[in-house]
Design a protein around this motif. Sequence first.
Motif, mmCIF file in Angstrom:
data_model
loop_
_atom_site.group_PDB
_atom_site.id
_atom_site.type_symbol
_atom_site.label_atom_id
_atom_site.label_comp_id
_atom_site.label_asym_id
_atom_site.label_seq_id
_atom_site.Cartn_x
_atom_site.Cartn_y
_atom_site.Cartn_z
ATOM 1 N N UNK A 96 0.857 -1.181 0.000
ATOM 2 C CA UNK A 96 0.000 0.000 0.000
ATOM 3 C C UNK A 96 0.891 1.228 0.000
ATOM 4 N N UNK A 97 0.826 1.981 -1.068
ATOM 5 C CA UNK A 97 1.633 3.178 -1.191
ATOM 6 C C UNK A 97 0.929 4.342 -0.509
ATOM 7 N N UNK A 98 1.652 5.033 0.366
ATOM 8 C CA UNK A 98 1.068 6.175 1.073
ATOM 9 C C UNK A 98 1.028 7.411 0.195
ATOM 10 N N UNK A 99 2.024 7.559 -0.678
ATOM 11 C CA UNK A 99 2.092 8.733 -1.523
ATOM 12 C C UNK A 99 1.753 8.357 -2.952
ATOM 13 N N UNK A 100 1.032 9.245 -3.604
ATOM 14 C CA UNK A 100 0.682 9.032 -5.005
ATOM 15 C C UNK A 100 1.581 9.892 -5.872
ATOM 16 N N UNK A 101 2.146 9.307 -6.889
ATOM 17 C CA UNK A 101 2.964 10.042 -7.841
ATOM 18 C C UNK A 101 2.042 10.556 -8.937
ATOM 19 N N UNK A 102 1.859 11.859 -8.990
ATOM 20 C CA UNK A 102 0.928 12.429 -9.962
ATOM 21 C C UNK A 102 1.497 12.397 -11.377
ATOM 22 N N UNK A 103 2.769 12.029 -11.522
ATOM 23 C CA UNK A 103 3.367 11.972 -12.847
ATOM 24 C C UNK A 103 3.130 10.630 -13.530
ATOM 25 N N UNK A 104 2.480 9.695 -12.843
ATOM 26 C CA UNK A 104 2.235 8.386 -13.434
ATOM 27 C C UNK A 104 1.333 8.517 -14.661
ATOM 28 N N UNK A 105 1.677 7.785 -15.683
ATOM 29 C CA UNK A 105 0.853 7.816 -16.875
ATOM 30 C C UNK A 105 -0.273 6.800 -16.740
ATOM 31 N N UNK A 106 -1.302 6.981 -17.512
ATOM 32 C CA UNK A 106 -2.418 6.049 -17.550
ATOM 33 C C UNK A 106 -2.532 5.499 -18.957
ATOM 34 N N UNK A 107 -2.655 4.215 -19.055
ATOM 35 C CA UNK A 107 -2.734 3.523 -20.340
ATOM 36 C C UNK A 107 -4.086 3.791 -20.970
ATOM 37 N N UNK A 108 -4.074 4.239 -22.201
ATOM 38 C CA UNK A 108 -5.297 4.453 -22.958
ATOM 39 C C UNK A 108 -5.384 3.342 -23.994
ATOM 40 N N UNK A 109 -6.544 2.740 -24.087
ATOM 41 C CA UNK A 109 -6.715 1.644 -25.040
ATOM 42 C C UNK A 109 -6.787 2.158 -26.464
ATOM 43 N N UNK A 110 -6.146 1.438 -27.362
ATOM 44 C CA UNK A 110 -6.231 1.684 -28.798
ATOM 45 C C UNK A 110 -7.632 1.295 -29.260
ATOM 46 N N UNK A 111 -8.076 1.803 -30.383
ATOM 47 C CA UNK A 111 -9.424 1.500 -30.886
ATOM 48 C C UNK A 111 -9.653 -0.005 -31.039
ATOM 49 N N UNK A 112 -8.645 -0.727 -31.520
ATOM 50 C CA UNK A 112 -8.786 -2.184 -31.670
ATOM 51 C C UNK A 112 -8.929 -2.856 -30.312
ATOM 52 N N UNK A 113 -8.206 -2.341 -29.315
ATOM 53 C CA UNK A 113 -8.296 -2.897 -27.972
ATOM 54 C C UNK A 113 -9.654 -2.602 -27.345
ATOM 55 N N UNK A 114 -10.189 -1.418 -27.629
ATOM 56 C CA UNK A 114 -11.512 -1.045 -27.109
ATOM 57 C C UNK A 114 -12.602 -1.960 -27.651
ATOM 58 N N UNK A 115 -12.389 -2.497 -28.845
ATOM 59 C CA UNK A 115 -13.380 -3.400 -29.432
ATOM 60 C C UNK A 115 -13.381 -4.750 -28.714
ATOM 61 N N UNK A 116 -12.276 -5.116 -28.074
ATOM 62 C CA UNK A 116 -12.141 -6.415 -27.422
ATOM 63 C C UNK A 116 -12.392 -6.306 -25.911
ATOM 64 N N UNK A 117 -11.748 -5.342 -25.269
ATOM 65 C CA UNK A 117 -11.807 -5.194 -23.813
ATOM 66 C C UNK A 117 -13.013 -4.333 -23.441
ATOM 67 N N UNK A 118 -13.918 -4.902 -22.655
ATOM 68 C CA UNK A 118 -15.098 -4.137 -22.233
ATOM 69 C C UNK A 118 -14.681 -3.033 -21.263
ATOM 70 N N UNK A 119 -15.466 -1.966 -21.176
ATOM 71 C CA UNK A 119 -15.146 -0.897 -20.224
ATOM 72 C C UNK A 119 -15.044 -1.409 -18.783
ATOM 73 N N UNK A 120 -15.886 -2.366 -18.429
ATOM 74 C CA UNK A 120 -15.854 -2.924 -17.068
ATOM 75 C C UNK A 120 -14.542 -3.679 -16.824
ATOM 76 N N UNK A 121 -14.092 -4.422 -17.827
ATOM 77 C CA UNK A 121 -12.843 -5.177 -17.688
ATOM 78 C C UNK A 121 -11.653 -4.221 -17.576
#
Length: 151
Positions: A58-83
Amino acid sequence: MQERIVEIILFLVNELKSNKQLSEVDVSFLTDNGYTPTEISTAFSWLFERLSIGQEIVSEERDTRLSHRVLHEAEKMIVTPEAYGYLLQCRELGLLSNADIETIIEKVMAAGFSTVGVAEMKSFVAGVLLDSDNQPGMSGRISLNSTDTIH
């Protein structure tokens, strides 16, 4: 069974994030929800092994510089938003790194699924989390036998 262990790990990490000690976790809540003593012990074993090698759960501090992975259009067709939300939840709890998420998405795309929901995503996450070959310093057995317990 591994997916259920990951569910317990998520529950335990949530409890840790709310400033509870592992000894304060109400295990009866887990058994009341259908988890077996073996599954619960295995989840605790997973956490204890990581804590014993000094891995931060459990990390006490959050690094605000962390990137977030955005799904490619092809990936969005396979991976549901819930998943994908489940993946992000695991990342926010500190169970998965950005590299782990990338690995999981690559495996999902290579597996040839037409759609990946939460149930399938739990399987992929369990594979990454419980694969002791990928964990530095982890030489023990993750899965317990039906008669094993942690004291």
